[in-house]
Scaffold this motif. Structure first.
Motif, PDB file in Angstrom:
ATOM      1  N   VAL A  98       0.865  -1.294  -0.078  1.00  0.00           N
ATOM      2  CA  VAL A  98       0.109  -0.090   0.045  1.00  0.00           C
ATOM      3  C   VAL A  98       0.908   1.089  -0.056  1.00  0.00           C
ATOM      4  O   VAL A  98       0.539   2.231  -0.492  1.00  0.00           O
ATOM      5  CB  VAL A  98      -0.920  -0.145   1.341  1.00  0.00           C
ATOM      6  CG1 VAL A  98      -1.805   1.347   1.354  1.00  0.00           C
ATOM      7  CG2 VAL A  98      -1.898  -1.214   0.952  1.00  0.00           C
ATOM      8  N   ASN A  99       1.960   1.205   0.592  1.00  0.00           N
ATOM      9  CA  ASN A  99       2.741   2.593   0.791  1.00  0.00           C
ATOM     10  C   ASN A  99       3.437   2.677  -0.619  1.00  0.00           C
ATOM     11  O   ASN A  99       3.626   3.677  -1.045  1.00  0.00           O
ATOM     12  CB  ASN A  99       3.941   2.278   1.903  1.00  0.00           C
ATOM     13  CG  ASN A  99       3.462   2.253   3.123  1.00  0.00           C
ATOM     14  OD1 ASN A  99       2.403   2.957   3.453  1.00  0.00           O
ATOM     15  ND2 ASN A  99       4.196   2.057   4.326  1.00  0.00           N
ATOM     16  N   LYS A 100       3.936   1.628  -1.329  1.00  0.00           N
ATOM     17  CA  LYS A 100       4.432   1.666  -2.563  1.00  0.00           C
ATOM     18  C   LYS A 100       3.483   2.309  -3.429  1.00  0.00           C
ATOM     19  O   LYS A 100       3.651   3.243  -4.285  1.00  0.00           O
ATOM     20  CB  LYS A 100       5.048   0.237  -3.153  1.00  0.00           C
ATOM     21  CG  LYS A 100       5.589   0.472  -4.272  1.00  0.00           C
ATOM     22  CD  LYS A 100       6.042  -1.051  -4.812  1.00  0.00           C
ATOM     23  CE  LYS A 100       7.565  -1.324  -4.305  1.00  0.00           C
ATOM     24  NZ  LYS A 100       8.527  -0.911  -5.318  1.00  0.00           N
ATOM     25  N   PHE A 101       2.132   1.738  -3.552  1.00  0.00           N
ATOM     26  CA  PHE A 101       1.130   2.303  -4.237  1.00  0.00           C
ATOM     27  C   PHE A 101       0.885   3.750  -4.055  1.00  0.00           C
ATOM     28  O   PHE A 101       0.424   4.469  -5.227  1.00  0.00           O
ATOM     29  CB  PHE A 101      -0.108   1.424  -4.251  1.00  0.00           C
ATOM     30  CG  PHE A 101       0.015   0.010  -4.989  1.00  0.00           C
ATOM     31  CD1 PHE A 101       1.152  -0.588  -5.633  1.00  0.00           C
ATOM     32  CD2 PHE A 101      -0.888  -0.958  -4.636  1.00  0.00           C
ATOM     33  CE1 PHE A 101       1.534  -1.528  -6.161  1.00  0.00           C
ATOM     34  CE2 PHE A 101      -0.732  -2.414  -5.163  1.00  0.00           C
ATOM     35  CZ  PHE A 101       0.447  -2.725  -5.899  1.00  0.00           C
ATOM     36  N   SER A 102       0.874   4.007  -2.843  1.00  0.00           N
ATOM     37  CA  SER A 102       0.344   5.281  -2.527  1.00  0.00           C
ATOM     38  C   SER A 102       1.249   6.682  -2.595  1.00  0.00           C
ATOM     39  O   SER A 102       1.105   7.503  -2.963  1.00  0.00           O
ATOM     40  CB  SER A 102      -0.334   5.447  -1.111  1.00  0.00           C
ATOM     41  OG  SER A 102       0.657   5.161  -0.156  1.00  0.00           O
ATOM     42  N   GLU A 103       2.615   6.002  -2.680  1.00  0.00           N
ATOM     43  CA  GLU A 103       3.673   6.982  -2.813  1.00  0.00           C
ATOM     44  C   GLU A 103       3.952   7.002  -4.369  1.00  0.00           C
ATOM     45  O   GLU A 103       5.033   7.969  -4.714  1.00  0.00           O
ATOM     46  CB  GLU A 103       4.863   6.474  -2.093  1.00  0.00           C
ATOM     47  CG  GLU A 103       4.861   6.570  -0.787  1.00  0.00           C
ATOM     48  CD  GLU A 103       6.034   5.970   0.344  1.00  0.00           C
ATOM     49  OE1 GLU A 103       6.824   5.396  -0.609  1.00  0.00           O
ATOM     50  OE2 GLU A 103       5.643   6.128   1.428  1.00  0.00           O
TER      51      GLU A 103
END
Length: 122
Positions: A98-103
């Motif tokens: 999720v962090n990868k996708f949101s960043e």
């Protein structure tokens, strides 16, 4: 019958603890920590958390799509998921994905333009 309310409280606490441990493990522990598989994963413009979670599950990156959706909604990341091409792996936890996708941590391609080339050559 006097102990019934006390027993219900103990069972409720026990179920809450078990549920919390399960959710924590799903959010922060990877599906397969020993995997060396890296998967190119594309999020198309306009795709929502439900479609993304289904594809992640189908590709063997996460175990439960519903847990991914819950995490995204619970953390407020649903509107921050960005379209693009990503490298993901079963070694990654849901929170890392999720962090990868949101960043917007997309795959970067390095290109070299030879010296002296003009716009038409490029």
């Amino acid at each position: 019958m006097e102990n019934l309310p006390k027993n219900i409280i103990y069972w409720a606490i026990l179920l809450f603890l078990i549920g919390s441990i399960f959710l924590w493990s799903e959010f922060f522990l990877p599906l397969n920590p020993s995997s060396s598989k890296i998967i190119d994963f594309t999020i198309e413009k306009g795709q929502g958390a439900k479609q993304i979670s289904q594809t992640l599950k189908e590709r063997g990156i996460i175990k439960y799509g519903s847990i991914f959706r819950f995490y995204v909604l619970f953390t407020g990341q649903a509107k921050k998921l960005q379209a693009g091409n990503y490298e993901v792996s079963p070694v990654m936890s849901i929170s890392e994905i999720v962090n990868k996708f949101s960043e917007g941590d997309v795959i970067k391609v390095k290109i070299t333009i030879p010296e002296g080339w003009n716009l038409q050559d490029i």
